[in-house]
Write a protein that holds these residues in place. Structure first.
Motif, mmCIF file in Angstrom:
data_model
loop_
_atom_site.group_PDB
_atom_site.id
_atom_site.type_symbol
_atom_site.label_atom_id
_atom_site.label_comp_id
_atom_site.label_asym_id
_atom_site.label_seq_id
_atom_site.Cartn_x
_atom_site.Cartn_y
_atom_site.Cartn_z
ATOM 1 N N HIS A 170 79.565 70.235 -14.020
ATOM 2 C CA HIS A 170 80.345 71.249 -14.730
ATOM 3 C C HIS A 170 80.192 71.172 -16.244
ATOM 4 O O HIS A 170 80.248 72.191 -16.930
ATOM 5 N N ARG A 171 79.984 69.966 -16.797
ATOM 6 C CA ARG A 171 80.054 69.818 -18.243
ATOM 7 C C ARG A 171 78.851 69.163 -18.894
ATOM 8 O O ARG A 171 78.439 69.537 -19.992
ATOM 9 N N ASP A 172 78.262 68.153 -18.246
ATOM 10 C CA ASP A 172 77.288 67.306 -18.932
ATOM 11 C C ASP A 172 75.827 67.587 -18.592
ATOM 12 O O ASP A 172 74.939 67.076 -19.275
ATOM 13 N N LYS B 151 75.309 74.561 -16.512
ATOM 14 C CA LYS B 151 76.636 74.509 -15.918
ATOM 15 C C LYS B 151 76.486 74.942 -14.465
ATOM 16 O O LYS B 151 76.026 76.039 -14.184
ATOM 17 N N ASP C 54 81.698 80.790 -18.974
ATOM 18 C CA ASP C 54 82.634 79.928 -18.273
ATOM 19 C C ASP C 54 83.195 80.603 -17.033
ATOM 20 O O ASP C 54 84.044 80.070 -16.344
#
Length: 206
Positions: free
Chosen positions: A155-157, A161, A196
């Motif tokens: 999700h973030r890294d 995404k 997002d």
């Protein structure tokens, strides 16, 4: 490093003229290698039935164990999921995500080759009467933390995404030490760096 017999690297175009996805340097296994490894895709080697086809346990000539996911020829939806899985899993790498070892691609056959997880999937230990007592709270905590780390990476890294969209116990594989690895990215949604959220009209998951 010595190259394994029956495995080569080449650029492959998985969709022909439609939205081509080129995977460079992806190991490509030969059909003979995979057939021999799985005893000609024998029913006794079958690990399960996924959304787009069966999964087989195999052993290569050097003793390395593999899991072979075979696309069902009759599944149009399976082709889309297969393509998405190759795209996603080739662009992400994390200790809590299952590792893609290569593929086999032909007009009539498409297969993905993964590392084999001896403990199989989490659902066996949660729902099978004979295995329920094996997961003490320490092992459960290890699994929960590992799945959380894998999701945080997606999700973030990671470079992309990625939302899995079909996370469930049968898609969480376990190694010998009960460390979890998230698998089955066929239904995953990839977001751009500035996104997002996204709209979809397709119902996915279970």
């Amino acid at each position: 490093m010595a190259r394994r017999r029956g495995v080569k690297r080449k650029k492959i175009n998985l969709l022909g003229d439609r939205s081509a996805v080129h995977m460079e340097e992806l190991p490509v296994f030969s059909l003979d290698t995979l057939a021999n490894a799985t005893s000609q895709f024998h029913e006794d080697k079958k690990l399960g039935q996924g959304g787009f086809g069966p999964v087989y346990m195999g052993k290569l000539e050097d003793g390395k164990e593999i899991a072979v996911k075979r696309l069902s020829k009759a599944s149009g939806q399976g082709l889309e999921e297969f393509m998405n899985e190759v795209l996603v899993i080739s662009k992400v790498q994390h200790r809590n995500l299952v590792r893609l070892l290569g593929c086999y691609v032909d007009k009539e056959e498409k297969m993905l080759i993964y590392e084999y997880m001896r403990k199989k999937s989490l659902d066996v230990f949660l729902f099978d009467e004979g295995h329920r007592g094996i997961l003490d709270w320490r092992k459960r905590s290890t699994i929960i933390e590992g799945v959380g780390r894998g999701l945080l990476y997606l999700h973030r890294d990671s470079r992309l995404k990625i939302i899995h969209r079909d996370l469930k116990p049968s898609n969480i594989l376990l190694d010998n030490d009960f460390n979890p690895k998230i698998s089955d990215f066929g239904m995953a949604r990839i977001f751009g760096s500035d996104q997002d959220q996204a709209d979809t009209r397709r119902v996915v998951g279970t």
